[in-house]
Design a protein around this motif. Structure first.
Motif: not given
Length: 239
Positions: A6-21, A100-108
């Motif tokens: 995960i590569v993002d300069d925003a800590p919040v964005a990184r945390d969201i991706l980690v939780e989705y993963c 902001p993208f949804s979990l559903e879109r992330f799964i796709i």
């Protein structure tokens, strides 16, 4: 397992991706990085299958980072900017998620990446009503049946209230997903929006007549707001 970076300069964005993963057992987050240079080091140290990559980062953007990579890795761009989608897909990006993208879109996006990587995809690919794109096909549910349509089979898509008619050379199928949602997934190098209610497969266009586009004997209206851009994608000068 799909090893992710995960590569993002925003800590919040990184945390969201980690939780989705964490919600998808097939994903393993090998590392997170705050900038492209740190990401380059990780890519040299750790085997990575899938890169979640922001675009607008200091010094070296996500787009520029991908251009420097010497070995293939699947990339899902995660960004707040819609305007770089064409550049991203030109680089072979697996998907393009606009924050902001949804979990559903992330799964796709993950299902699509899993198919490219060659890993077994999650069951959501076959249970979701939301279309999933492969390298050369559209997969979606219609009347309880999973349909796999090659891009070359699709003539055009038409909005029908909250549904979408997918018209092929063999017939018409109906998806419960709105046209605007499907449009975000379709490869821009093949399909064009020509009207607020229509998206056409450009390879099926046989002629143009004023504000109409013909797919053999099928006439599709071309909206004034879409005409110039559509003509330009066909190489026709409008001025």
């Amino acid at each position: 397992m799909i090893n992710c970076l995960i590569v993002d300069d925003a800590p919040v964005a990184r945390d969201i991706l980690v939780e989705y993963c964490k919600l998808l057992p097939m994903l393993h987050v090998s590392a997170t990085c705050a900038d492209a240079f740190e990401a380059r080091e990780k890519l040299q140290q750790v085997p990575i299958d899938l890169l979640f990559l922001d675009i607008n980062m200091p010094i070296l953007t996500g787009i520029e980072l991908v251009k420097t990579l010497k070995y293939p890795v699947q990339v899902i761009f995660t960004t707040a900017y819609k305007e770089f989608a064409t550049d991203a897909f030109d680089l072979g990006a697996c998907d393009y998620l606009v924050k902001p993208f949804s979990l559903e879109r992330f799964i796709i996006a993950i299902d699509r990446a899993a198919e490219r990587i060659g890993k077994p995809s999650s069951p959501t690919e076959y249970t979701s009503n939301v279309p999933v794109l492969g390298n050369n096909h559209l997969l979606f549910r219609s009347e309880g049946i999973i349909n796999k349509l090659g891009y070359d089979q699709i003539l055009y898509l038409e909005a029908s209230r909250n549904n979408t008619k997918v018209v092929t050379s063999e017939g018409t199928l109906v998806s419960t997903t709105p046209l605007s949602s499907i449009e975000k997934l379709l490869p821009q190098n093949l399909f064009s929006r020509v009207h607020r209610s229509f998206i056409v497969n450009r390879s099926k266009v046989t002629s143009l007549h004023g504000n109409r586009v013909l797919l053999n004997k099928i006439e599709i209206p071309v909206g004034s707001n879409y005409k110039n851009i559509f003509f330009e994608t066909l190489g026709i000068k409008t001025k």
